[in-house]
Design a protein around this motif. Structure first.
Motif, PDB file in Angstrom:
ATOM      1  N   VAL A   5       0.059   2.172  -2.128  1.00 59.02           N
ATOM      2  CA  VAL A   5       0.816   2.406  -0.869  1.00 59.02           C
ATOM      3  C   VAL A   5       2.386   1.494  -0.914  1.00 59.02           C
ATOM      4  O   VAL A   5       2.632   0.537  -1.141  1.00 59.02           O
ATOM      5  N   LEU A   6       3.072   1.810   0.272  1.00 63.57           N
ATOM      6  CA  LEU A   6       4.297   1.758   0.743  1.00 63.57           C
ATOM      7  C   LEU A   6       5.082   0.387   2.066  1.00 63.57           C
ATOM      8  O   LEU A   6       3.773   0.910   2.525  1.00 63.57           O
ATOM      9  N   ASP A   7       5.481  -0.794   1.224  1.00 64.54           N
ATOM     10  CA  ASP A   7       5.107  -1.409   2.267  1.00 64.54           C
ATOM     11  C   ASP A   7       6.655  -2.249   1.844  1.00 64.54           C
ATOM     12  O   ASP A   7       5.143  -2.702   0.962  1.00 64.54           O
ATOM     13  N   PRO A   8       7.475  -2.207   2.391  1.00 65.78           N
ATOM     14  CA  PRO A   8       9.012  -3.143   1.882  1.00 65.78           C
ATOM     15  C   PRO A   8       8.265  -4.859   1.613  1.00 65.78           C
ATOM     16  O   PRO A   8       8.454  -5.457   1.096  1.00 65.78           O
ATOM     17  N   MET A   9       7.608  -4.955   2.847  1.00 65.43           N
ATOM     18  CA  MET A   9       7.349  -6.237   2.368  1.00 65.43           C
ATOM     19  C   MET A   9       5.991  -7.203   2.206  1.00 65.43           C
ATOM     20  O   MET A   9       5.048  -6.708   2.835  1.00 65.43           O
ATOM     21  N   LEU A  10       5.799  -7.969   1.201  1.00 68.15           N
ATOM     22  CA  LEU A  10       4.454  -8.487   0.850  1.00 68.15           C
ATOM     23  C   LEU A  10       4.233  -9.893   1.255  1.00 68.15           C
ATOM     24  O   LEU A  10       4.730 -10.339   0.558  1.00 68.15           O
ATOM     25  N   ALA A  11       4.246 -10.086   2.701  1.00 70.61           N
ATOM     26  CA  ALA A  11       4.449 -11.302   2.978  1.00 70.61           C
ATOM     27  C   ALA A  11       3.169 -12.841   3.197  1.00 70.61           C
ATOM     28  O   ALA A  11       1.936 -13.252   1.982  1.00 70.61           O
ATOM     29  N   THR A  12       2.409 -11.958   4.412  1.00 70.45           N
ATOM     30  CA  THR A  12       0.890 -12.382   4.084  1.00 70.45           C
ATOM     31  C   THR A  12      -0.209 -11.768   3.859  1.00 70.45           C
ATOM     32  O   THR A  12      -1.114 -11.866   3.308  1.00 70.45           O
ATOM     33  N   ALA A  13       0.640 -10.293   3.332  1.00 72.55           N
ATOM     34  CA  ALA A  13      -0.351  -9.844   3.171  1.00 72.55           C
ATOM     35  C   ALA A  13      -1.847  -9.204   3.754  1.00 72.55           C
ATOM     36  O   ALA A  13      -2.785  -8.461   3.402  1.00 72.55           O
ATOM     37  N   ASN A  14      -1.406  -9.762   4.946  1.00 71.39           N
ATOM     38  CA  ASN A  14      -3.079  -8.989   6.132  1.00 71.39           C
ATOM     39  C   ASN A  14      -2.324  -7.075   5.840  1.00 71.39           C
ATOM     40  O   ASN A  14      -3.706  -6.814   5.616  1.00 71.39           O
ATOM     41  N   SER A  15      -1.313  -7.011   5.881  1.00 70.68           N
ATOM     42  CA  SER A  15      -1.309  -5.192   6.138  1.00 70.68           C
ATOM     43  C   SER A  15      -1.664  -4.660   5.003  1.00 70.68           C
ATOM     44  O   SER A  15      -2.562  -3.778   4.665  1.00 70.68           O
ATOM     45  N   ALA A  16      -0.898  -5.382   3.825  1.00 68.53           N
ATOM     46  CA  ALA A  16      -1.518  -4.626   2.575  1.00 68.53           C
ATOM     47  C   ALA A  16      -2.876  -4.539   2.853  1.00 68.53           C
ATOM     48  O   ALA A  16      -3.501  -4.007   1.959  1.00 68.53           O
ATOM     49  N   VAL A  17      -3.395  -5.831   2.761  1.00 65.36           N
ATOM     50  CA  VAL A  17      -5.682  -6.030   2.502  1.00 65.36           C
ATOM     51  C   VAL A  17      -5.803  -5.249   3.422  1.00 65.36           C
ATOM     52  O   VAL A  17      -6.714  -3.657   2.716  1.00 65.36           O
ATOM     53  N   ALA A  18      -5.301  -4.787   4.083  1.00 63.82           N
ATOM     54  CA  ALA A  18      -6.020  -4.166   5.141  1.00 63.82           C
ATOM     55  C   ALA A  18      -5.632  -2.248   4.682  1.00 63.82           C
ATOM     56  O   ALA A  18      -6.683  -1.438   5.221  1.00 63.82           O
ATOM     57  N   ALA A  19      -4.631  -1.958   4.687  1.00 63.69           N
ATOM     58  CA  ALA A  19      -4.064  -0.193   3.976  1.00 63.69           C
ATOM     59  C   ALA A  19      -5.432  -0.964   2.732  1.00 63.69           C
ATOM     60  O   ALA A  19      -5.581   0.386   2.837  1.00 63.69           O
ATOM     61  N   ILE A  20      -4.843  -1.305   2.373  1.00 66.27           N
ATOM     62  CA  ILE A  20      -6.171  -1.058   0.600  1.00 66.27           C
ATOM     63  C   ILE A  20      -7.371  -0.509   1.091  1.00 66.27           C
ATOM     64  O   ILE A  20      -8.144  -0.394   0.730  1.00 66.27           O
ATOM     65  N   ASP A  21      -7.888  -1.890   1.898  1.00 71.36           N
ATOM     66  CA  ASP A  21      -9.358  -1.818   2.109  1.00 71.36           C
ATOM     67  C   ASP A  21     -10.211  -0.383   2.965  1.00 71.36           C
ATOM     68  O   ASP A  21     -10.223   0.170   2.702  1.00 71.36           O
ATOM     69  N   ARG A  22      -8.766   0.454   3.541  1.00 71.05           N
ATOM     70  CA  ARG A  22      -8.981   2.000   4.598  1.00 71.05           C
ATOM     71  C   ARG A  22      -9.135   2.779   3.171  1.00 71.05           C
ATOM     72  O   ARG A  22     -10.128   3.738   3.633  1.00 71.05           O
ATOM     73  N   PHE A  23      -8.509   2.681   1.625  1.00 68.24           N
ATOM     74  CA  PHE A  23      -8.355   3.862   0.871  1.00 68.24           C
ATOM     75  C   PHE A  23      -9.382   3.976   0.198  1.00 68.24           C
ATOM     76  O   PHE A  23     -10.158   4.722   0.104  1.00 68.24           O
ATOM     77  N   LYS A  24     -10.190   2.209  -0.172  1.00 64.10           N
ATOM     78  CA  LYS A  24     -11.522   1.983  -1.275  1.00 64.10           C
ATOM     79  C   LYS A  24     -12.499   2.805   0.250  1.00 64.10           C
ATOM     80  O   LYS A  24     -13.348   2.362  -0.265  1.00 64.10           O
ATOM     81  N   ALA A  25     -12.238   2.336   1.296  1.00 61.96           N
ATOM     82  CA  ALA A  25     -13.861   2.817   2.187  1.00 61.96           C
ATOM     83  C   ALA A  25     -13.375   4.785   1.807  1.00 61.96           C
ATOM     84  O   ALA A  25     -14.606   4.895   2.189  1.00 61.96           O
TER      85      ALA A  25
END
Length: 216
Positions: free
Chosen positions: A136-156
């Motif tokens: 999963v690629l995203d330049p900024m890991l800030a609040t991590a809300n987007s990262a968590v949502a993206a990983i949630d989607r792949f785990k689903a």
């Protein structure tokens, strides 16, 4: 490689001088979009080298111009590169430079400016994504809300082998990602000081998407 921090899955900080030099150039407010994009692609390629360091190998027979031999090849199915739209697209070409045969998934997320929560608007991945390693690629890991949502989607979708690759991370983002997905390793070029009240990484480099696409 670099140092590792964190108690859950490791957070790998790539301290290579070339990565740190290029990141410093990107941080400057006067760095034009064209240069910012080029540097991000180069750092993404260098991070790709690091994140794939432990891929399994198998021996396959080949014929050299002189004689037959056994030579190592990467084993298993090809990887999936999953940029989080839109800023993650800035890392894709650099990754594909080293992994030209990788499959590409797309995750469309935007951050609600009021709640800072991730809102999904698009998702497309290979049908057999669950059988592949997903970066999963995203330049900024800030609040991590987007990262968590993206990983949630792949785990689903059944994915159990996922790694997160970013340019910059904030301690708050690392903590949240490790809380929600303690099995997901993180690769980053730097861990900055903290988030500000608007959810931006400090000292950071501003909004990566705006700087990539010249929309600031």
């Amino acid at each position: 490689m670099g140092k590792e921090v964190g108690m859950a899955a490791p957070v790998h900080v790539a301290t290579h001088p070339m990565i740190q030099h290029k990141l410093g150039l990107m941080r400057e407010a006067g760095c034009p979009s064209s240069e910012f994009r080029r540097l991000l692609g180069e750092i993404a390629m260098l991070l790709c080298y690091e994140v794939t360091r432990d891929l399994p190998l198998e021996q396959v027979p080949i014929e050299t111009p002189l004689e037959p031999m056994m030579t190592p090849r990467i084993a298993g199915r090809k990887l999936v590169l999953a940029p989080v739209l839109r800023a993650g697209l800035g890392m894709l070409d650099g990754m594909l430079a080293l992994l030209p045969a990788a499959r590409v998934a797309h995750v469309g997320l935007y951050r609600d400016p009021a709640t800072l929560q991730a809102v999904e608007y698009y998702f497309k991945a290979p049908s057999d994504v669950a059988e592949r390693l997903v970066l999963v690629l995203d330049p900024m890991l800030a609040t991590a809300n987007s990262a968590v949502a993206a990983i949630d989607r792949f785990k689903a979708r059944g994915c159990r082998s996922i790694r997160f690759v970013c340019l910059l991370a904030a301690p708050e983002g690392i903590a949240r990602l490790q809380e929600k997905h303690p099995d997901v390793e993180v690769w980053t070029a730097a861990v900055d000081r903290a988030l500000d009240e608007h959810g931006y990484i400090r000292p950071g480099l501003g909004d990566a998407g705006d700087r990539i696409f010249g929309t600031a």
